[in-house]
Write a protein that holds these residues in place. Structure first.
Motif, PDB file in Angstrom:
ATOM      1  N   GLY A  37       5.471   3.251  10.034  1.00 16.51           N
ATOM      2  CA  GLY A  37       5.137   2.342   9.165  1.00 16.51           C
ATOM      3  C   GLY A  37       3.675   2.290   8.839  1.00 16.51           C
ATOM      4  O   GLY A  37       3.256   1.467   7.738  1.00 16.51           O
ATOM      5  N   LEU A  38       2.993   2.510   9.836  1.00 15.48           N
ATOM      6  CA  LEU A  38       1.467   2.262   9.596  1.00 15.48           C
ATOM      7  C   LEU A  38       0.671   3.153   8.786  1.00 15.48           C
ATOM      8  O   LEU A  38      -0.614   3.058   8.528  1.00 15.48           O
ATOM      9  N   GLY A  39       1.352   4.222   8.389  1.00 16.68           N
ATOM     10  CA  GLY A  39       0.618   5.314   7.671  1.00 16.68           C
ATOM     11  C   GLY A  39       0.142   4.999   6.404  1.00 16.68           C
ATOM     12  O   GLY A  39      -0.866   5.448   6.097  1.00 16.68           O
ATOM     13  N   VAL A  40       0.730   3.972   5.666  1.00 12.30           N
ATOM     14  CA  VAL A  40       0.280   3.444   4.496  1.00 12.30           C
ATOM     15  C   VAL A  40      -0.960   2.553   4.555  1.00 12.30           C
ATOM     16  O   VAL A  40      -1.689   2.525   3.697  1.00 12.30           O
ATOM     17  N   ASP A  49      -8.575  -0.793  -3.067  1.00 14.49           N
ATOM     18  CA  ASP A  49      -9.785  -1.986  -3.480  1.00 14.49           C
ATOM     19  C   ASP A  49      -9.118  -3.288  -3.003  1.00 14.49           C
ATOM     20  O   ASP A  49      -7.859  -3.226  -2.475  1.00 14.49           O
ATOM     21  N   ASP A  50      -9.609  -4.264  -3.298  1.00  9.96           N
ATOM     22  CA  ASP A  50      -9.269  -5.462  -3.113  1.00  9.96           C
ATOM     23  C   ASP A  50      -7.658  -6.157  -3.697  1.00  9.96           C
ATOM     24  O   ASP A  50      -7.138  -6.923  -3.187  1.00  9.96           O
ATOM     25  N   ASP A  51      -7.505  -5.386  -4.856  1.00  5.80           N
ATOM     26  CA  ASP A  51      -6.071  -5.753  -5.602  1.00  5.80           C
ATOM     27  C   ASP A  51      -5.382  -4.614  -5.141  1.00  5.80           C
ATOM     28  O   ASP A  51      -4.181  -4.475  -5.674  1.00  5.80           O
ATOM     29  N   GLU A  54      -5.378   2.167  -5.288  1.00  3.95           N
ATOM     30  CA  GLU A  54      -5.826   3.294  -4.516  1.00  3.95           C
ATOM     31  C   GLU A  54      -7.411   3.580  -5.326  1.00  3.95           C
ATOM     32  O   GLU A  54      -7.646   3.385  -6.446  1.00  3.95           O
ATOM     33  N   ILE A  55      -8.384   3.794  -4.420  1.00  7.96           N
ATOM     34  CA  ILE A  55      -9.848   4.235  -4.720  1.00  7.96           C
ATOM     35  C   ILE A  55      -9.561   5.687  -4.947  1.00  7.96           C
ATOM     36  O   ILE A  55      -9.288   6.570  -3.980  1.00  7.96           O
TER      37      ILE A  55
END
Length: 201
Positions: A37-40, A49-51, A54-55
């Motif tokens: 579950g940590l891959g995300v 970004d803060d919202d 994806e960058i």
């Protein structure tokens, strides 16, 4: 733990030095004790970004690297705190091998315990593979653990060193628990003998 023998896959280039474990998985995600579950959240502060959008410029957000199984990185990868969540996040994302000039010792050892092969190569060879990785999804690198070789998409072959015990564990899918279970019969025999010799215990 999954066995590691041969791997042919897309390599993502991450030409940054001193990538620490907080960059790999930030501290706010360390509450879990599950390896899945940590891959995300891998490279969370660089990927979003803060919202939570994806960058686009970050390598793992680019279409050609979303399924990368190899990471080519800079010197001193995995430095900082000793959190084992860092290799958990890397493995959960789908990366099975990291290639870099050097690693922090604890991170390096944690990789082997979680089914990830961390390969150490001289900087000039890492540079060649970094350039290869920058070609995108058409450039597939082959890792052969048994032969201890890396083959670039152009057919250039590099050899790497790996501790024989760690190699054995990876190739047979053995983490610390798996190694103990290999001795299960001997453990049972010992317990039976100890119980017979000291029934009052």
């Amino acid at each position: 733990m999954d066995k590691f023998d041969k791997l042919t896959g897309v390599a993502a280039p991450l030409p940054l030095i001193n990538v620490d474990t907080d960059m790999i998985v930030p501290k706010q995600f360390l509450k879990t004790i599950k390896r899945e579950g940590l891959g995300v959240n891998l490279f969370d502060e660089m990927r979003y970004d803060d919202d939570r959008n994806e960058i686009p410029d970050f390598v793992l957000n680019q279409p050609q690297y979303r399924d990368a199984e190899i990471l080519v990185a800079g010197d001193n990868f995995g430095c900082g705190s000793s959190r084992e969540h860092a290799p958990w996040a890397i493995k959960d994302f789908g990366i099975r091998c990291i290639i870099a000039p050097s690693y922090a010792d604890i991170f390096y050892n944690n990789c082997f315990k979680n089914g990830i092969l961390p390969i150490v190569l001289p900087q000039d060879q890492v540079d060649v593979l970094m350039n290869d990785a920058e070609k995108g999804s058409n450039a597939r690198i082959e890792i052969d653990l048994e032969a201890q070789t890396i083959t670039s998409s152009d057919g250039e072959v590099f050899t790497f060193e790996v501790d024989s015990f760690k190699k054995h564990c990876l190739m047979n899918g053995l983490d610390d628990i798996g190694l103990t279970l290999e001795k299960a019969a001997s453990i049972r025999d010992f317990e039976a003998q100890a119980s017979a010799a000291r029934p009052w215990v």
